[in-house]
Design an enzyme around this catalytic site. Structure first.
Site, PDB file in Angstrom:
ATOM      1  CD  GLU A   1       8.601  12.156 -15.416  1.00 14.73           C
ATOM      2  OE1 GLU A   1       7.933  12.961 -15.677  1.00 14.73           O
ATOM      3  OE2 GLU A   1       9.948  12.896 -15.165  1.00 14.73           O
TER       4      GLU A   1
ATOM      5  CB  SER B   1      12.147  22.731 -15.026  1.00 15.26           C
ATOM      6  OG  SER B   1      11.421  23.970 -15.270  1.00 15.26           O
TER       7      SER B   1
ATOM      8  CE  LYS C   1      11.290  19.561 -10.608  1.00 16.81           C
ATOM      9  NZ  LYS C   1       9.939  19.639 -11.440  1.00 16.81           N
TER      10      LYS C   1
ATOM     11  CG  HIS D   1      -1.661  -1.138   1.413  1.00 12.83           C
ATOM     12  ND1 HIS D   1      -2.847  -1.432   1.092  1.00 12.83           N
ATOM     13  CD2 HIS D   1      -1.274  -2.252   2.226  1.00 12.83           C
ATOM     14  CE1 HIS D   1      -3.320  -2.623   1.226  1.00 12.83           C
ATOM     15  NE2 HIS D   1      -2.296  -3.328   2.039  1.00 12.83           N
TER      16      HIS D   1
END
Ligand code: ARG
Length: 471
Positions: A305, A292, A298, A171
């Site tokens: 991804e 970024s 960043k 979980h």
């Protein structure tokens, strides 16, 4: 394309010279020619199409349809076309619909009238089904090699981390401590199953439709067993109707590829969590991240991804093929031409994603201290405490309740289980002794799970050893 409704290609517009022109009085409408053409997509089958045609020509020779000269001329012509395509000197013509008719038209152009004999005893229906199976065989071979390399990379990384403790999660909550190597070996097992599934898929794909012709077989005495063997297939397909219309093998490949991609996507999801500053379990080198345009700080795990994102495409392709097939009566229908885009895209995407994953795993820098620190939080050894009580004759349900109360005490005092004084533990359960602190450690907890499939360093080292032998 010409605006007057013709394709603009004299060979295709002329009812005399179109390959199927005999019964047609009108040229093909330009829109129809564009709409039905597939050569932009299927030209990548050229190598397999030529191979299939050469084997077919050999069969025509053996059946006495071609004499020795004709056979040699055709084979040499086909080989010359292969060379033309290789050196990018082939004029693909959409007016000739597909890879098959482009190559056949060029053959006749090169070798003359005898080229027109090649299509005896076959149809584009058995031809395309054969070509695609040949192509898929190579694609599966390449994917298999990549999976093997990826699995080797996982083993290399795991080997150095049989003692590295991290929180095991259920979980997404801290559950029990595990070793980093154990976690990585879970990935290995998934990849191992993927590899086995691709091999299994290959077994069913590796039968030859050639000789099924349009749908019913051929009136010429060709030897389907011989052509199947020459093309490296295990056997000729047993039913001609099935052979020209079956796309199960493509669907199965896409299903297996979807499952493999889902695995990669899950691993990437974990890596994306691990590299976030909140976790900090691993670092990816700058070369594998992007920045970024607005936030100067960043460093984003875009490659991981995109593996996760591209998996959506792979699953979509499987869905496209399922829907493509679901309404089709026997035998061949033109719908089948639409199988190639999803099939090719699935293979291409998976090849890229496997490559990305292999690179990510090789580049990943684990941070054992951060993993251990995270495992210290969240009472990962609570089950070990309960197991300890069971060994002192407390029924497991009661032990669960006692440890639950100990955890509540920890939450209130903001301490870990091993920081509760013995008196307080004994107040919860008199059977607790000083030696309980020995089981309340992360290293004790992982070492105690020392069995096949367990997380103990010894068990995981044995699993890595067995995996190396398997590879
Ligand atoms: N290009 C077609 C395909 O990919 C093969 C052509 C079969 N066409 C036909 N009219 N029977 O499926």
């Amino acid at each position: 394309m010409a605006k007057d409704g013709n394709t603009g290609n004299p060979a295709a517009d002329n009812p005399e010279t179109r390959m199927w022109g005999g019964r047609f009085a009108e040229p093909t409408d330009a829109f129809v020619a564009r709409f039905t053409a597939s050569v932009d997509v299927d030209k990548r089958l050229y190598h397999h199409d030529i191979r299939c045609s050469i084997v077919h020509a050999n069969g025509l020779r053996a059946a006495g349809v071609l004499d020795a000269d004709e056979h040699r001329t055709i084979v040499e012509g086909l080989e010359a076309i292969g060379a033309e395509v290789e050196r990018d000197d082939f004029d693909w013509d959409p007016a000739l619909e597909d890879v098959h008719m482009n190559i056949e038209a060029r053959l006749t152009e090169l070798v003359g009238e005898v080229g027109k004999k090649l299509h005896t005893a076959r149809s584009r229906n058995d031809q395309v089904a054969t070509d695609v199976r040949l192509w898929l065989r190579d694609a599966i071979g390449a994917i298999d090699a990549q999976l093997k390399e990826l699995m080797g990379g996982i083993l290399d990384l795991a080997s150095g981390h049989t003692e590295t403790v991290m929180p095991g999660l259920t979980h997404l909550q801290t559950a029990q401590p595990v070793t980093f190597a154990h976690h990585l070996m879970a990935w290995f097992e998934m990849a191992k199953r993927d590899r086995a599934r691709f091999r299994d898929c290959l077994e069913r794909a590796n039968v030859s439709p050639l000789g099924s012709a349009a749908l019913a077989g051929t009136t010429f005495p060709i030897d389907r067993v011989a052509s199947a063997a020459e093309l490296g297939f295990d056997a000729p397909a047993a039913n001609s109707l099935d052979a020209v219309s079956d796309r199960d093998f493509a669907l199965e490949f896409c299903a297996v590829a979807s499952l493999a991609a889902v695995h990669l996507s899950r691993w990437c999801e974990e890596i994306i969590l691990w590299v976030s500053p909140q976790w900090g379990f691993v670092t990816l080198p700058d070369a594998y991240c992007t920045g970024s345009s607005i936030m100067p700080q960043k460093k984003n795990p875009d490659v991981a991804e995109l593996v996760r994102g591209k998996t959506g495409r792979v699953i979509g392709n499987l869905n496209a093929l399922l829907v493509l097939m679901k309404g089709q009566p026997l035998a061949y229908n033109r719908d089948n031409q639409e199988d190639k885009l999803p099939l090719f895209d699935t293979a291409d995407t998976l090849v890229d994603c496997l490559d990305a994953m292999t690179r990510i795993i090789a580049a990943l820098e684990p941070h054992p201290a951060a993993m251990r620190d995270a495992a210290e939080r969240g009472f990962a050894v609570a089950t070990d405490f309960a197991d300890y009580l069971v060994r002192r004759d407390v029924p497991f349900r009661d032990a669960h309740e006692i440890v639950g109360r100990a955890v509540a005490m920890c939450v209130e005092r903001e301490v870990a289980l091993d920081q509760i004084p013995l008196d307080d533990l004994q107040a919860l359960c008199p059977r607790v002794d000083e030696d309980v602190y020995g089981v309340l450690t992360l290293d004790g907890a992982v070492a105690a799970r020392d069995h096949v499939g367990g997380t103990a360093p010894r068990a995981v080292a044995a699993a890595i050893e067995a995996a190396r032998r398997h590879l």
